[in-house]
Design a protein around this motif. Structure first.
Motif, PDB file in Angstrom:
ATOM      1  N   ALA A 164      -2.700   5.514  -8.089  1.00 41.01           N
ATOM      2  CA  ALA A 164      -2.354   4.326  -7.425  1.00 41.01           C
ATOM      3  C   ALA A 164      -3.596   3.502  -6.798  1.00 41.01           C
ATOM      4  O   ALA A 164      -3.876   2.358  -7.045  1.00 41.01           O
ATOM      5  N   PHE A 195      -5.155  -0.157  -7.808  1.00 39.70           N
ATOM      6  CA  PHE A 195      -5.083  -1.038  -6.981  1.00 39.70           C
ATOM      7  C   PHE A 195      -6.474  -1.599  -6.712  1.00 39.70           C
ATOM      8  O   PHE A 195      -6.812  -2.852  -6.620  1.00 39.70           O
ATOM      9  N   GLY A 201      -7.064  -3.735  -9.529  1.00 37.24           N
ATOM     10  CA  GLY A 201      -6.395  -5.011  -9.421  1.00 37.24           C
ATOM     11  C   GLY A 201      -7.106  -6.049  -8.453  1.00 37.24           C
ATOM     12  O   GLY A 201      -6.904  -7.251  -8.777  1.00 37.24           O
ATOM     13  N   LEU A 202      -7.654  -5.533  -7.529  1.00 38.15           N
ATOM     14  CA  LEU A 202      -8.532  -6.532  -6.386  1.00 38.15           C
ATOM     15  C   LEU A 202      -9.501  -7.149  -7.026  1.00 38.15           C
ATOM     16  O   LEU A 202      -9.910  -8.160  -6.347  1.00 38.15           O
ATOM     17  N   PRO A 226       0.743  -1.364  -8.520  1.00 42.91           N
ATOM     18  CA  PRO A 226      -0.578  -1.534  -7.767  1.00 42.91           C
ATOM     19  C   PRO A 226      -1.598  -2.599  -8.444  1.00 42.91           C
ATOM     20  O   PRO A 226      -2.303  -3.158  -7.361  1.00 42.91           O
ATOM     21  N   PHE A 274      -0.156  -5.857  -7.209  1.00 45.19           N
ATOM     22  CA  PHE A 274      -0.565  -6.064  -5.691  1.00 45.19           C
ATOM     23  C   PHE A 274      -1.739  -6.554  -5.325  1.00 45.19           C
ATOM     24  O   PHE A 274      -2.250  -7.315  -4.753  1.00 45.19           O
ATOM     25  N   GLY A 275      -2.847  -5.923  -6.061  1.00 37.80           N
ATOM     26  CA  GLY A 275      -4.020  -5.898  -6.035  1.00 37.80           C
ATOM     27  C   GLY A 275      -4.555  -7.641  -6.541  1.00 37.80           C
ATOM     28  O   GLY A 275      -5.141  -8.366  -5.625  1.00 37.80           O
TER      29      GLY A 275
END
Length: 314
Positions: free
Chosen positions: A41, A45, A48-49, A169, A172-173
């Motif tokens: 995860a 994440f 994703g950021l 994740p 969210f990122g």
């Protein structure tokens, strides 16, 4: 080049070193087995950021190479995994692990390897993104279709697990990137290092859990993993060229097809099958970074400047 970037370039070295440490002293890592899903995860994440809405727009602007890469990703790799497993006479548990590797999306390290190889990084990011989204349904369904006769495949459980470990994740990122994009840009090498550390630890955990089996399973599984990876890289590049894509695009497709999200395969195998089923994913995690680095270095020395880049909007 920053310290983080120098560390990241040695990714294959760290993967091999930690794998050797885990084989030598497995108890250093086996106690962390319950953290595999958390580590995955974290990797998702971190990826994703680094993604923005422009990456999503790239999917719309350049559909053809992405569609071709997606089809190759979820046809060549799972079928090659099954055929190689049959040819080498692997057990049902190991075959399941091989197919899981083949049925997952492209790996996050593929974006770095594409950059090193002189490929199309924007296309690589878009392909990784799309294949990751498709994998939510494709990975459990392909695993069930190819090995469901040999082992019980919990399709719905895998579906929910992938949604939790991958989609949530990443989403969210991406949301955080929308608000803090400029600040995140400055720490992207550190995010890549964080993801690399998490991958290396996952590899070490799985090798540690299988340390007692490596003496008998290691060479044969290693051969299967090397063949599987080679088929993906060669198939992705050559089919790309046959379909008329230029060298940069074909290199990108090759790396995306041949480099898998083996960390996810390890997590799913550990959660739904067995430690033995996780072994192919662990070895693939080490090997595809080694082969990807070597291939990227080779391609980087072979210029594609003499060939105009093909329009990705065709």
């Amino acid at each position: 080049m920053s310290t983080f970037e120098r560390v990241n370039r040695l990714f294959p070295v760290w993967a091999i070193l930690f794998a050797l440490c885990a084989a030598w002293q497995p108890e250093w890592f086996t106690g962390l087995a319950a953290q595999i899903q958390l580590l995955l995860a974290i990797i998702m994440f971190a990826m994703g950021l680094t993604l923005s809405r422009h990456d999503f727009l790239g999917v719309i602007r350049a559909p053809l190479p992405i569609v071709v890469g997606l089809i190759l990703q979820f046809s060549i790799m799972p079928l090659a995994a099954l055929l190689v497993s049959w040819a080498l006479g692997l057990s049902p548990e190991l075959t399941t692990g091989m197919v899981l590797v083949g049925a997952t999306a492209g790996g996050t390290a593929s974006n770095v390897m594409t950059w090193l190889a002189g490929g199309n990084v924007a296309l690589s990011v878009s392909m990784t993104l799309v294949s990751t989204l498709v994998s939510v349904a494709a990975t459990p369904l392909l695993t069930w279709a190819l090995v469901g006769q040999s082992v019980e495949v919990p399709v719905w459980g895998m579906f929910l697990s992938i949604a939790k470990l991958v989609i949530a994740p990443i989403a969210f990122g991406v949301i955080i990137h929308h608000f803090l994009g400029q600040q995140i840009k400055r720490v992207e090498p550190a995010l890549a290092t964080l993801a690399m550390v998490a991958i290396v630890i996952i590899i070490a955990i799985v090798v540690g859990l299988n340390a007692g089996r490596l003496a008998t399973l290691g060479p044969m599984v290693a051969l299967a993993v090397v063949l599987h990876n080679a088929i993906g890289l060669a198939g992705g590049y050559n089919i790309g060229r046959l379909l008329g894509f230029d060298k940069r695009t074909s290199r990108t497709i090759a790396i995306e097809v041949g480099m898998q999200n083996s960390g996810l395969a390890v997590s799913l195998a550990s959660q739904f099958f067995s430690a033995t089923s996780a072994l192919p994913g662990a070895l693939f995690s080490v090997w595809h970074n080694v082969s990807g680095s070597l291939l990227a270095g080779y391609w980087k020395r072979r210029s594609v400047d003499d060939e105009p880049e093909q329009s990705l909007a065709k």
